[in-house]
Design a protein around this motif. Structure first.
Motif, PDB file in Angstrom:
ATOM      1  N   TYR A 206       0.803  -1.215   0.000  1.00 59.96           N
ATOM      2  CA  TYR A 206       0.000   0.000   0.000  1.00 59.96           C
ATOM      3  C   TYR A 206       0.844   1.277   0.000  1.00 59.96           C
ATOM      4  N   ASP A 219      -6.504   9.480   3.292  1.00 58.29           N
ATOM      5  CA  ASP A 219      -6.271   8.370   2.375  1.00 58.29           C
ATOM      6  C   ASP A 219      -7.448   7.396   2.408  1.00 58.29           C
ATOM      7  N   THR A 220      -7.531   6.607   1.371  1.00 54.55           N
ATOM      8  CA  THR A 220      -8.674   5.701   1.199  1.00 54.55           C
ATOM      9  C   THR A 220      -8.734   4.636   2.275  1.00 54.55           C
ATOM     10  N   ALA A 221      -7.593   4.091   2.670  1.00 52.48           N
ATOM     11  CA  ALA A 221      -7.591   3.022   3.668  1.00 52.48           C
ATOM     12  C   ALA A 221      -8.205   3.482   4.983  1.00 52.48           C
ATOM     13  N   PHE A 224     -11.972   3.579   4.569  1.00 50.52           N
ATOM     14  CA  PHE A 224     -12.562   2.242   4.541  1.00 50.52           C
ATOM     15  C   PHE A 224     -12.545   1.596   5.930  1.00 50.52           C
ATOM     16  N   SER A 281      -9.258  -3.336  -0.618  1.00 49.70           N
ATOM     17  CA  SER A 281     -10.067  -2.455  -1.457  1.00 49.70           C
ATOM     18  C   SER A 281      -9.349  -1.148  -1.759  1.00 49.70           C
ATOM     19  N   ALA A 282      -8.623  -0.626  -0.763  1.00 49.04           N
ATOM     20  CA  ALA A 282      -7.891   0.623  -0.983  1.00 49.04           C
ATOM     21  C   ALA A 282      -6.799   0.434  -2.034  1.00 49.04           C
ATOM     22  N   GLU A 288     -16.470   3.251  -2.383  1.00 51.11           N
ATOM     23  CA  GLU A 288     -17.083   2.858  -1.109  1.00 51.11           C
ATOM     24  C   GLU A 288     -18.075   1.719  -1.261  1.00 51.11           C
ATOM     25  N   PHE A 291     -16.179  -1.531  -1.711  1.00 54.92           N
ATOM     26  CA  PHE A 291     -15.622  -1.981  -0.430  1.00 54.92           C
ATOM     27  C   PHE A 291     -16.717  -2.519   0.477  1.00 54.92           C
TER      28      PHE A 291
END
Length: 321
Positions: A206, A219-221, A224, A281-282, A288, A291
């Motif tokens: 990542y 950030d996306t992580a 999520f 998913s990130a 979204e 995920f």
């Protein structure tokens, strides 16, 4: 064909229910005895049924409304309801502070009392409450060990170093018996979770990651993780309600938080299921909805509510120890 009354729908065990819904930009109402949500598609309206007999919890996001009749039917079927922001976080309903997770659960004078009686039988004893917290953590370790080593994750791109994982979990497990307070446990689990984040980052390549407070992550992580955790909180609230326990009788996350027990129970599966799927998913660039679909599928596949209910029952067994 004989119609089923809403109360008879509760004969379907919550631990076997398949659905957890997040809805946005819609209206939840009752139509012809069915609970449904209505969306606008141009000048037309689309009506979608919510199978409340097979639903554990319902998150209502941005742009939603719900009728009193719908709340009544959801309560009769034992569905936990929460109002939240866009994307599933933060949770707003019945929360006195941003740190309290309190779901709107059904009011019922017929909840079982067996586990409540056993729970209060040990809860005021500091040592036995600590032992209950330790039992939750041992289940948490078992779940991480089982799911992170699952043959399903590696082909999906979650290539974790199993030797390092074993070392992290063994170190946490070995240190637990020496904990003399809830603060000791929280300190230990914080270090373990930090190590799990590092393992997950490496597993999916990542890059740079730092866990941020809810709403502060860019950030996306992080997004999520917040989103998936609230899904876990919904399932935990359902498990607690099914067994008739108040969510304020926490054994780890503070004795004064109204929703502390929800945190305790959700921790049993959060690291095991939500964490790896958040990073998967990130790294894959999912949105979204993608995920959420993956996370819900993983929670169902892991029988998450069953695991939570069993963990609560085991913790309640402290009263017999």
């Amino acid at each position: 064909m004989e119609d089923l009354s809403p109360s008879s729908l509760k004969t379907i065990l919550h631990s076997k229910r398949a659905n957890l819904y997040y809805l946005e930009h819609c209206r939840v109402q009752v139509n012809g005895g069915r609970v449904e949500y209505v969306t606008q598609e141009g000048k037309a309206s689309a009506y979608w049924n919510i199978p409340i007999a097979n639903t554990t919890s319902l998150l209502l996001g941005t742009g939603t409304s719900i009728t009193q009749a719908a709340v009544r039917e959801l309560a009769k079927a034992g569905v936990a309801v929460g109002f939240c922001g866009g994307g599933g976080t933060p949770l707003f309903a019945a929360s006195e502070s941003e740190r309290d997770i309190v779901w709107m659960t059904s009011q019922s004078e017929y909840r079982p009392t067996e586990y409540l009686q056993r729970w209060v039988g040990f809860w005021f004893d500091d040592e036995r409450r600590l032992e209950a917290a330790l039992r939750f953590q041992r289940t948490r370790i078992k779940q991480v060990r089982t799911h992170w080593s699952s043959p399903k994750l590696a082909p999906a791109g979650f290539d974790v170093d199993v030797d390092v994982l074993a070392s992290v979990l063994e170190r946490f497990e070995t240190a637990l018996p020496a904990a003399t307070s809830q603060s000791d446990i929280l300190s230990l689990e914080a270090r373990m979770t930090k190590s799990l984040y590092k393992l997950a980052v490496n597993a999916v390549d990542y890059g740079e990651f730092k866990r941020a407070k809810r709403g502060a992550g860019t950030d996306t992580a992080n997004g999520f993780l917040d989103h998936g955790n609230y899904l876990a909180y919904g399932l935990a609230a359902t498990a607690i309600w099914v067994l008739g326990l108040p969510s304020g009788l926490a054994v780890l996350h503070g004795k004064t938080r109204r929703g502390g027990l929800v945190f305790d129970v959700a921790d049993v599966i959060k690291d095991a299921i939500v964490l790896p799927h958040a990073f998967l998913s990130a790294a894959a660039g999912d949105d979204e909805q993608e995920f959420r679909t993956a996370c819900l599928s993983a929670l169902r596949g892991a029988d998450a509510v069953d695991v939570m209910i069993d963990a609560i029952k085991e913790a309640a067994g402290v009263a017999d120890a």
